[in-house]
Design an enzyme around this catalytic site. Structure first.
Site, PDB file in Angstrom:
ATOM      1  N   ARG A   1     -26.587  -6.373  -2.236  1.00  0.00           N
ATOM      2  CA  ARG A   1     -26.753  -7.327  -3.342  1.00  0.00           C
ATOM      3  C   ARG A   1     -28.226  -7.626  -3.591  1.00  0.00           C
ATOM      4  O   ARG A   1     -28.606  -7.974  -4.712  1.00  0.00           O
ATOM      5  CB  ARG A   1     -25.986  -8.610  -3.031  1.00  0.00           C
TER       6      ARG A   1
ATOM      7  N   LYS B   1      -0.933  -8.551  -4.389  1.00  0.00           N
ATOM      8  CA  LYS B   1       0.003  -9.322  -5.204  1.00  0.00           C
ATOM      9  C   LYS B   1       0.052  -8.926  -6.671  1.00  0.00           C
ATOM     10  O   LYS B   1      -0.972  -8.727  -7.303  1.00  0.00           O
ATOM     11  CB  LYS B   1      -0.374 -10.811  -5.115  1.00  0.00           C
TER      12      LYS B   1
ATOM     13  N   GLY C   1     -14.726  -6.173  -4.877  1.00  0.00           N
ATOM     14  CA  GLY C   1     -13.775  -6.715  -3.906  1.00  0.00           C
ATOM     15  C   GLY C   1     -13.247  -5.657  -2.963  1.00  0.00           C
ATOM     16  O   GLY C   1     -14.009  -4.825  -2.464  1.00  0.00           O
TER      17      GLY C   1
HETATM   18  P1  AMP Z   1      -6.131  -7.745  -3.322  1.00  0.00           P
HETATM   19  O1  AMP Z   1      -7.051  -8.792  -2.795  1.00  0.00           O
HETATM   20  O2  AMP Z   1      -5.018  -8.270  -4.162  1.00  0.00           O
HETATM   21  O3  AMP Z   1      -6.866  -6.586  -3.947  1.00  0.00           O
HETATM   22  O4  AMP Z   1      -5.365  -7.171  -2.059  1.00  0.00           O
HETATM   23  C1  AMP Z   1      -6.012  -6.470  -1.046  1.00  0.00           C
HETATM   24  C2  AMP Z   1      -5.174  -6.504   0.185  1.00  0.00           C
HETATM   25  O5  AMP Z   1      -3.914  -5.913  -0.083  1.00  0.00           O
HETATM   26  C3  AMP Z   1      -5.783  -5.719   1.308  1.00  0.00           C
HETATM   27  O6  AMP Z   1      -6.203  -6.604   2.307  1.00  0.00           O
HETATM   28  C4  AMP Z   1      -4.650  -4.809   1.774  1.00  0.00           C
HETATM   29  O7  AMP Z   1      -4.518  -4.797   3.168  1.00  0.00           O
HETATM   30  C5  AMP Z   1      -3.422  -5.429   1.136  1.00  0.00           C
HETATM   31  N1  AMP Z   1      -2.344  -4.454   0.934  1.00  0.00           N
HETATM   32  C6  AMP Z   1      -2.420  -3.272   0.316  1.00  0.00           C
HETATM   33  N2  AMP Z   1      -1.240  -2.629   0.388  1.00  0.00           N
HETATM   34  C7  AMP Z   1      -0.392  -3.414   1.077  1.00  0.00           C
HETATM   35  C8  AMP Z   1       0.955  -3.295   1.494  1.00  0.00           C
HETATM   36  N3  AMP Z   1       1.670  -2.206   1.223  1.00  0.00           N
HETATM   37  N4  AMP Z   1       1.493  -4.321   2.176  1.00  0.00           N
HETATM   38  C9  AMP Z   1       0.761  -5.404   2.471  1.00  0.00           C
HETATM   39  N5  AMP Z   1      -0.508  -5.585   2.116  1.00  0.00           N
HETATM   40  C10 AMP Z   1      -1.100  -4.596   1.419  1.00  0.00           C
END
Ligand code: AMP
Length: 395
Positions: free
Chosen positions: A37, A199, A350
């Protein structure tokens, strides 16, 4: 870009205050463990210096202090030392960001570059308090925002300050808007979007905004299971947002109507316990099992779609990539994207950026956004307050 940038304003002999994103990770001994950064901010700082600004006053937040004064863990002092090494020029660090002592120190300093202490030591920063914004503005003649990572927040240093100074964008913000904007508004087609992450609820607005723009949308990661459930497929104990099943069905119908291919996971890496690395590949998710990664057939399916793409936007990992047992799918797709020739590949900030960094493939992507929340909101089609507040280009 319709917003003015540092190139569009005379800064010779002016005091220029620049909002940057110096929110870098520090270890227990206050060493910066990842300085990307800071290096990303250098082009704007160096340009402003080269144009003969009399002072370059830098400001940022770091971490999440309580907003009730100094906390050593969140001080920007280590950044000042590191920046000084990178710039090859002395950086004056001030232990506050507003007030008469700050003004006095800037007026008396022989250094051209000054770094203010963490803005978030004051609650007024995140509250976008006008009096605080005015105090910051009183330090300079021109304001530059180059903190893309906080552009989606209307804070005193990103939005409020623009009421008091001519306000323009830095090169990092210009670059982010150019890459992200072109990718979704003016892409070489086919445009393939890869969505993953935990999610569905976090990505609904994104999917709604991208359906009219994309040619294909690949859905993996934890969010895929709500879509599969909407198709009547058993997902066992996998991540599921029951209250979003109808929404997932609706999004699939919208995509179908728009002629947009929506590609879901077709096989899985499943386990009986989230905390265990004991897993197997399967075409189904039986009761008592949960899926934590995409399987080999899905990897091939996604690659086939990506092989036709001319532009790819990727937001969210395809499995629990932080753990080696469940990183295969995310790694395989990252490797494949890295191998593509003449394809623009944009990676949202992210977790997807963290995954690409983990696999050492950063140099192989066209652009990796420096803002997680900001890039998500931009791709959702939202106005980013820190950018909206900047002066429009004169026509
Ligand atoms: P996000 O912050 O919504 O981009 O989510 C990222 C997180 O989703 C990461 O920490 C991953 O470990 C988690 N993730 C990805 N695939 C899965 C899955 N199949 N089951 C549970 N967590 C997941």
């Amino acid at each position: 870009m319709q917003k003015m940038t540092v190139r569009d304003i005379n800064i010779k002999a002016k005091k220029v205050i620049i909002r940057l994103d110096f929110n870098v990770p520090l270890d227990g001994t206050f060493h910066i463990t990842d300085d990307r950064r800071i290096t990303a901010a250098l082009p704007t700082i160096q340009y402003v210096l080269s144009q003969g600004a009399s002072k370059v006053i830098l400001m940022s937040h770091l971490g999440r202090p309580k907003g009730a004064g100094f906390e050593k863990d969140f001080s920007l002092e280590p950044v000042a030392h590191h920046l000084q090494d990178l710039l090859g020029e002395k950086v004056l660090f001030l232990n506050d960001c507003i007030g008469p002592s700050v003004k006095d120190a800037i007026a008396k300093s022989s250094e051209r570059v000054v770094l203010l202490e963490n803005l978030r030591f004051y609650k007024a920063e995140e509250k976008n308090d006008p009096a605080f914004a005015k105090e910051l503005a009183s330090l300079a003649d021109v304001y530059v925002n180059d903190a893309f990572g906080t552009a989606h927040r209307a804070h005193a240093s990103t939005a409020g300050i623009t009421a008091y100074l001519p306000s323009v964008a830095g090169f990092l913000i210009e670059k982010e808007l150019q890459y992200l904007g072109n990718a979704i508004n003016n892409p070489k087609r086919p445009l393939v979007i890869i969505l993953g992450g935990a999610k569905v609820s976090d990505k609904i607005e994104l999917i709604k905004n991208l359906i009219p723009k994309a040619n294909s949308i690949i859905i993996g990661g934890g969010m895929a299971y709500t879509f599969l459930k909407a198709q009547g497929i058993n997902v066992g104990n996998s991540k599921l947002e029951k209250d979003k099943i109808d929404m997932a069905r609706e999004l699939m119908e919208q995509a179908k109507k728009a002629g947009v291919q929506m590609a879901l996971t077709t096989d899985f890496v499943i386990t009986q316990s989230f905390s265990s690395d004991d897993c197997k590949i399967s075409d189904v998710i039986p009761d008592g099992w949960e899926a934590l990664d995409i399987g080999p057939k899905t990897i091939q399916y996604y690659k086939d779609i990506l092989s036709k793409a001319k532009t790819v936007v990727w937001n969210g990992p395809l499995g629990v990539f932080e753990r080696d047992a469940y990183a295969t799918g995310t790694r395989a797709i990252a490797d494949y994207l890295a191998s593509l020739k003449d394809v623009t590949v944009i990676v949202g900030g992210g977790d997807s950026a963290a995954a690409v960094a983990k696999f050492g493939l950063e140099d192989k992507m066209t652009h990796i956004s420096t803002g997680g929340g900001a890039s998500l909101e931009f791709l959702e089609g939202k106005t980013l307050p820190g950018i909206a507040a900047l002066n429009d280009k004169k026509t």
